[in-house]
Design an enzyme around this catalytic site. Structure first.
Site, PDB file in Angstrom:
ATOM      1  N   GLU A  38      -7.494   1.746  13.625  1.00 29.72           N
ATOM      2  CA  GLU A  38      -7.224   2.115  12.229  1.00 29.72           C
ATOM      3  C   GLU A  38      -8.451   1.748  11.371  1.00 29.72           C
ATOM      4  O   GLU A  38      -9.104   0.726  11.613  1.00 29.72           O
ATOM      5  CB  GLU A  38      -6.012   1.282  11.786  1.00 29.72           C
ATOM      6  CG  GLU A  38      -5.590   1.424  10.343  1.00 29.72           C
ATOM      7  CD  GLU A  38      -4.432   0.450  10.006  1.00 29.72           C
ATOM      8  OE1 GLU A  38      -4.243  -0.567  10.731  1.00 29.72           O
ATOM      9  OE2 GLU A  38      -3.727   0.717   9.024  1.00 29.72           O
ATOM     10  N   LYS A 108      -0.764   7.788   7.542  1.00 23.73           N
ATOM     11  CA  LYS A 108       0.191   6.693   7.807  1.00 23.73           C
ATOM     12  C   LYS A 108       1.358   6.744   6.813  1.00 23.73           C
ATOM     13  O   LYS A 108       1.130   6.723   5.591  1.00 23.73           O
ATOM     14  CB  LYS A 108      -0.558   5.366   7.684  1.00 23.73           C
ATOM     15  CG  LYS A 108       0.225   4.122   8.046  1.00 23.73           C
ATOM     16  CD  LYS A 108      -0.690   2.893   7.957  1.00 23.73           C
ATOM     17  CE  LYS A 108      -0.063   1.618   8.449  1.00 23.73           C
ATOM     18  NZ  LYS A 108      -0.997   0.473   8.391  1.00 23.73           N
ATOM     19  N   CYS A 141      -0.874   1.745  13.214  1.00 30.73           N
ATOM     20  CA  CYS A 141      -0.532   0.334  13.083  1.00 30.73           C
ATOM     21  C   CYS A 141       0.939   0.074  12.772  1.00 30.73           C
ATOM     22  O   CYS A 141       1.786   0.285  13.607  1.00 30.73           O
ATOM     23  CB  CYS A 141      -1.468  -0.346  12.081  1.00 30.73           C
ATOM     24  SG  CYS A 141      -1.640  -2.103  12.465  1.00 30.73           S
TER      25      CYS A 141
HETATM   26  C1  ACM Z   1      -1.247  -2.840   9.692  1.00 36.01           C
HETATM   27  O1  ACM Z   1      -0.426  -1.931   9.537  1.00 36.01           O
HETATM   28  N1  ACM Z   1      -2.540  -2.639   9.548  1.00 36.01           N
HETATM   29  C2  ACM Z   1      -0.798  -4.190  10.053  1.00 36.01           C
END
Ligand code: ACM
Length: 261
Positions: A38, A108, A141
């Site tokens: 990420e 995301k 993530c």
């Molecule tokens: C995250 O979502 N970077 C912990």
């Protein structure tokens, strides 16, 4: 099919250096699919939305050219996390660079902690991209803690979850094994290592990038503190078999008439 997870330590704010490092790590191993962490181009802990905006790219930004060239020349797929600029909005996104030059973006949908002050949550459902000999689903993530993300990708036919991460909680590497078992899919989790001390906070990233099989076997798992490229040879079609006993198919047996979601 050879799958590689690229465990790297991006340097905050140095996009040029991070791209060079990513390309050099990709070039050090032969694979059909490379998954990177990420926000691999920018680093993670932004002081402000404005700062993130200065380190963000649009999906057609020339900084992706070198990675796209590797994808073309090696006939490989590259998945990499970046801060995405989209008009006035910023998203925490993953880009899939395909060997034919096409690009696909996932934003995301579940933001973690202070990301909520920097990014907008993704505005589209997780989707599956068929390329490089497999059906791929991107997740980023913290998405791992919502089982719906992996499930919805698996129900769409994903064979490999391409999970770009900057993990700080201690749970994911173990929990992802369950995501794979409950969906009978592969996962390629590329986590970062290192530490960022910025914005009055300190975050240590947990490494241990991994590739997990549909039966929960951890095929490779990285260290907590070293940059490395971890590779596993897999057969993505194993993820098409959802049976777990001769009498149980984990998708056919779902009781969607009784669940309250
Ligand atoms: C995250 O979502 N970077 C912990």
């Amino acid at each position: 099919m050879r799958v590689a997870v690229v465990q790297m330590d991006p340097e905050f704010g140095d996009v040029k250096r991070n791209i060079e490092r990513a390309v050099s790590m990709i070039s050090s191993e032969t694979a059909d699919l490379y998954v990177l962490p990420e926000l691999a181009l920018s680093g993670y802990l932004f002081e402000s939305r404005e700062e993130a905006g200065e380190l963000a790219q649009t999906p057609d930004d020339p900084v992706f050219e070198e990675m796209a060239a590797v994808a073309r020349s090696e006939a490989a797929v590259v998945v990499v996390g970046f801060a995405e600029k989209a008009g006035k909005e910023l998203f925490n996104s993953s880009m899939l660079l395909a060997p034919d030059g096409s690009r696909s973006v996932y934003r995301k949908i579940q933001l973690f902690w202070s990301e909520k002050h920097v990014f907008s949550p993704g505005d589209a459902a997780p989707h599956v991209v068929e390329c490089g000999g497999a059906r791929l689903g991107m997740m980023i993530c913290f998405d791992w803690i919502f089982p719906e993300v992996a499930r919805s990708l698996a129900l769409q036919g994903a064979q490999i979850l391409c999970h770009s991460a900057n993990l700080v909680l201690p749970y994911c590497q173990a929990a992802l094994v369950t995501r794979c078992i409950e969906n009978r899919v592969f996962a390629a989790c590329a986590n970062r290592i290192g530490k960022e001390v910025r914005a009055g906070r300190e975050l240590a990233f947990t490494g241990m990038s991994e590739i997990v099989a549909p039966n929960g076997d951890v095929l490779v798992r990285g260290t907590v503190d070293r940059e490395e490229v971890l590779v596993a040879e897999i057969d993505p079609s194993l993820a098409d078999d959802k049976s777990i006993t001769p009498e149980n198919d984990i998708f056919a047996d779902r009781r969607t008439d009784l669940y309250r979601l």
